[in-house]
Scaffold this active site. Structure first.
Site, mmCIF file in Angstrom:
data_model
loop_
_atom_site.group_PDB
_atom_site.id
_atom_site.type_symbol
_atom_site.label_atom_id
_atom_site.label_comp_id
_atom_site.label_asym_id
_atom_site.label_seq_id
_atom_site.Cartn_x
_atom_site.Cartn_y
_atom_site.Cartn_z
ATOM 1 N N GLU A 69 0.818 -1.201 0.000
ATOM 2 C CA GLU A 69 0.000 0.000 0.000
ATOM 3 C C GLU A 69 0.859 1.262 0.000
ATOM 4 O O GLU A 69 1.941 1.302 0.590
ATOM 5 C CB GLU A 69 -0.938 -0.009 1.214
ATOM 6 C CG GLU A 69 -2.132 -0.887 0.943
ATOM 7 C CD GLU A 69 -2.835 -1.407 2.194
ATOM 8 O OE1 GLU A 69 -4.040 -1.614 2.135
ATOM 9 O OE2 GLU A 69 -2.166 -1.604 3.219
ATOM 10 N N CYS A 74 3.505 8.325 1.474
ATOM 11 C CA CYS A 74 4.014 7.327 2.412
ATOM 12 C C CYS A 74 4.252 6.040 1.618
ATOM 13 O O CYS A 74 3.324 5.435 1.098
ATOM 14 C CB CYS A 74 2.978 7.129 3.517
ATOM 15 S SG CYS A 74 3.481 5.934 4.751
ATOM 16 N N CYS A 119 6.154 -7.293 7.094
ATOM 17 C CA CYS A 119 7.341 -6.895 7.857
ATOM 18 C C CYS A 119 7.780 -8.086 8.698
ATOM 19 O O CYS A 119 6.937 -8.774 9.279
ATOM 20 C CB CYS A 119 7.009 -5.705 8.764
ATOM 21 S SG CYS A 119 8.455 -5.037 9.624
ATOM 22 N N CYS A 125 6.391 -5.732 15.996
ATOM 23 C CA CYS A 125 6.029 -4.737 17.009
ATOM 24 C C CYS A 125 4.579 -5.010 17.397
ATOM 25 O O CYS A 125 3.718 -5.166 16.527
ATOM 26 C CB CYS A 125 6.199 -3.332 16.445
ATOM 27 S SG CYS A 125 7.875 -3.069 15.832
ATOM 28 N N CYS A 170 1.498 -2.997 16.009
ATOM 29 C CA CYS A 170 1.457 -2.677 14.576
ATOM 30 C C CYS A 170 0.812 -3.794 13.778
ATOM 31 O O CYS A 170 1.194 -4.954 13.883
ATOM 32 C CB CYS A 170 2.872 -2.431 14.067
ATOM 33 S SG CYS A 170 2.945 -2.202 12.275
ATOM 34 N N CYS A 188 -1.234 5.352 10.248
ATOM 35 C CA CYS A 188 -0.043 4.607 10.674
ATOM 36 C C CYS A 188 -0.429 3.283 11.309
ATOM 37 O O CYS A 188 -1.283 3.242 12.199
ATOM 38 C CB CYS A 188 0.704 5.377 11.760
ATOM 39 S SG CYS A 188 1.420 6.888 11.210
HETATM 40 N N1 SAH Z 1 8.941 -0.094 9.921
HETATM 41 C C1 SAH Z 1 9.263 1.260 10.025
HETATM 42 C C2 SAH Z 1 8.430 2.179 9.159
HETATM 43 C C3 SAH Z 1 6.950 1.917 9.044
HETATM 44 S S1 SAH Z 1 5.905 2.140 10.429
HETATM 45 C C4 SAH Z 1 9.200 1.693 11.457
HETATM 46 O O1 SAH Z 1 8.710 0.959 12.286
HETATM 47 O O2 SAH Z 1 9.677 2.781 11.730
HETATM 48 C C5 SAH Z 1 5.480 3.871 10.501
HETATM 49 C C6 SAH Z 1 5.183 4.348 11.931
HETATM 50 O O3 SAH Z 1 3.870 3.957 12.383
HETATM 51 C C7 SAH Z 1 6.149 3.769 12.930
HETATM 52 O O4 SAH Z 1 6.581 4.746 13.826
HETATM 53 C C8 SAH Z 1 5.299 2.752 13.636
HETATM 54 O O5 SAH Z 1 5.832 2.422 14.883
HETATM 55 C C9 SAH Z 1 3.967 3.449 13.700
HETATM 56 N N2 SAH Z 1 2.849 2.550 13.977
HETATM 57 C C10 SAH Z 1 2.761 1.230 13.719
HETATM 58 N N3 SAH Z 1 1.574 0.746 14.143
HETATM 59 C C11 SAH Z 1 0.883 1.778 14.646
HETATM 60 C C12 SAH Z 1 -0.440 1.916 15.187
HETATM 61 N N4 SAH Z 1 -1.267 0.874 15.256
HETATM 62 N N5 SAH Z 1 -0.826 3.132 15.592
HETATM 63 C C13 SAH Z 1 -0.005 4.194 15.463
HETATM 64 N N6 SAH Z 1 1.235 4.135 14.951
HETATM 65 C C14 SAH Z 1 1.674 2.940 14.541
HETATM 66 FE FE1 SF4 Z 2 7.508 -3.492 11.076
HETATM 67 FE FE2 SF4 Z 2 5.336 -2.302 12.034
HETATM 68 FE FE3 SF4 Z 2 7.464 -2.642 13.602
HETATM 69 FE FE4 SF4 Z 2 7.567 -0.855 11.584
HETATM 70 S S1 SF4 Z 2 6.237 -0.747 13.394
HETATM 71 S S2 SF4 Z 2 9.141 -2.366 12.158
HETATM 72 S S3 SF4 Z 2 6.286 -1.912 10.046
HETATM 73 S S4 SF4 Z 2 6.198 -4.296 12.710
#
Ligand code: SAH
Ligand code: SF4
Length: 391
Positions: free
Chosen positions: A106, A119, A126, A130, A133, A355
């Site tokens: 996406e 974006c 991934c 996390c 996420c 995000c």
């Molecule tokens: N993988 C990379 C880039 C993509 S994530 C990273 O983790 O930095 C983009 C941002 O969205 C990151 O800061 C991530 O931690 C945040 N993010 C992920 N899941 C989220 C959620 N459910 N609510 C708000 N932010 C979130």
């Molecule tokens: Fe991967 Fe989501 Fe963690 Fe970013 S925040 S490193 S996309 S699992």
């Protein structure tokens, strides 16, 4: 030239043609001179592809007809296929793009008063997990190729009517590598794609307008600064290892001490070029006043911006978004310390483009495709059973 090209890679999947959207200018020069053509031809082609968004060699009018024919037998200029396009009430656009092997990612366009940010995804899914996420729960993971990364930008340029790339009033002014995936686990492809997009002879987006977000892949941070010079954003989310180990499990490999040192040493940091700290606001998990003070202490002395991201829920997630009051209070502590307007307003929530919400639509689609396939299989089984019993 804002014509939308829907040339699909799927159409050309088994093709052995060289895809120019995956070549940097050195690669292109080599490919052209290997054909016995003069190197200035490579410059002309580069401008058609990256300045004008042209996808057909026949439209490259300063190349002679025989050259155009020769090139079209050996090379192509592709785009990913747009599987769906959704527009949010707030103007955010989300494209679900399909690549040659059927995988999808996406890309999200977020318009603001003073800028338009794209974006961009770096991987399908991934490998990191996390816990807050949604992307991290997607099982299928692979790196995107260079052309799949540049292809996201090209699609957005096509759709937003951005050609030629030098036109006045550009709508796409910034790029953030904050889509699906961990960009520093795909450094080679990401850096090559960004260098192509930064080229002054093409799209010409300045490194100051590009931000790469990482969960903290410490060994890759120094060269991101030295080789690319883009802005760096860190998905911090916790200020102590015990909590960060849970929220961002890669912290067990690269703990806070190492991460902070790599950021402190990031080349070229100044007031004009700061690290962005992303901090997701999770109710009762990391959102107390003490957490806010710990955050300020942790980043002290590093030119910084703080981005508080209200947690965006997704089906099955265990966390809750901090209350508005809590976020406001946390933000006031941060602002008192001199950091401006730190809360990131969720955008495109109605189309699950915010995000951490990326994947939902594609997963849903994949699931519906799988159930359609299963239905088809069941029908086939029934038919086979019937024909067996018929005999
Ligand atoms: N993988 C990379 C880039 C993509 S994530 C990273 O983790 O930095 C983009 C941002 O969205 C990151 O800061 C991530 O931690 C945040 N993010 C992920 N899941 C989220 C959620 N459910 N609510 C708000 N932010 C979130
Ligand atoms: Fe991967 Fe989501 Fe963690 Fe970013 S925040 S490193 S996309 S699992």
């Amino acid at each position: 030239m804002s014509e939308i090209s829907l040339t699909t890679k799927a159409d050309t999947f088994s093709s052995s043609l060289i895809d120019l959207t995956g070549l940097d200018s050195d690669d292109l020069t080599k490919a052209i001179t290997d054909l016995g053509l003069p190197s200035f031809r490579a410059k002309q082609i580069w401008r058609w592809v990256w300045r004008h968004g042209i996808t057909r060699f026949d439209d490259m009018t300063d190349l002679g007809k025989p050259v155009r024919e020769q090139l079209s037998q050996l090379m192509m200029v592709t785009r990913p296929t747009i599987t769906s396009r959704q527009k949010s009430q707030d103007g955010t656009i989300k494209w679900l793009l399909r690549f040659a092997d059927g995988n999808e990612a996406e890309t999200v366009y977020i318009p603001d008063d003073d800028r338009g940010t794209l974006c961009v995804s770096s991987q399908v899914g991934c490998t990191l997990t996390c816990t807050f996420c949604h992307t991290g729960t997607q099982r299928l993971v692979r790196n995107l190729t260079v052309s799949e990364i540049t292809g996201q930008v090209l699609i957005a340029m096509d759709e937003l009517g951005e050609w030629p790339a030098t036109h006045d009033g550009r709508r796409l002014t910034n790029i953030v590598m904050m889509g699906m995936g961990e960009p520093l686990f795909n450094y080679d492809h990401v850096s090559k794609a960004l260098n192509i997009i930064m080229s002054g002879e093409g799209i010409g987006l300045s490194k100051r307008r590009i931000t790469l977000s990482t969960s903290g892949i410490v060994p890759e941070i120094a060269r991101t600064g030295a080789e690319l010079g883009v802005n760096l954003a860190i998905s911090l989310h916790a200020t102590n290892d015990a909590l960060r180990d849970v929220l961002v499990p890669i912290n067990r490999k690269y703990p806070l001490k190492d991460l902070i040192k790599a950021c402190r040493d990031y080349p070229g940091l100044s007031n004009a070029r700061r690290i962005t700290w992303e901090y997701v606001m999770l109710d009762g998990v990391n959102d107390t006043d003490e957490d806010a003070h710990a955050l300020l202490k942790l980043i002290r002395g590093i030119p910084s911006k703080i981005n508080l991201i209200p947690f965006n829920p997704w089906p099955g997630s265990d966390y809750k978004r901090s209350t508005d009051d809590r976020i406001a209070h946390f933000a006031s502590i941060v602002m008192k310390a001199g950091y401006a307007s730190p809360v990131r307003t969720p955008r495109g929530e109605d189309i699950l483009a915010a995000c951490g919400q990326l994947k939902t639509a594609s997963e849903r689609l994949r699931k519906s495709q799988i159930s359609a396939q299963n239905e088809a299989k069941d029908t086939l089984k029934d038919e086979t059973a019937m024909s067996v019993s018929d005999n």
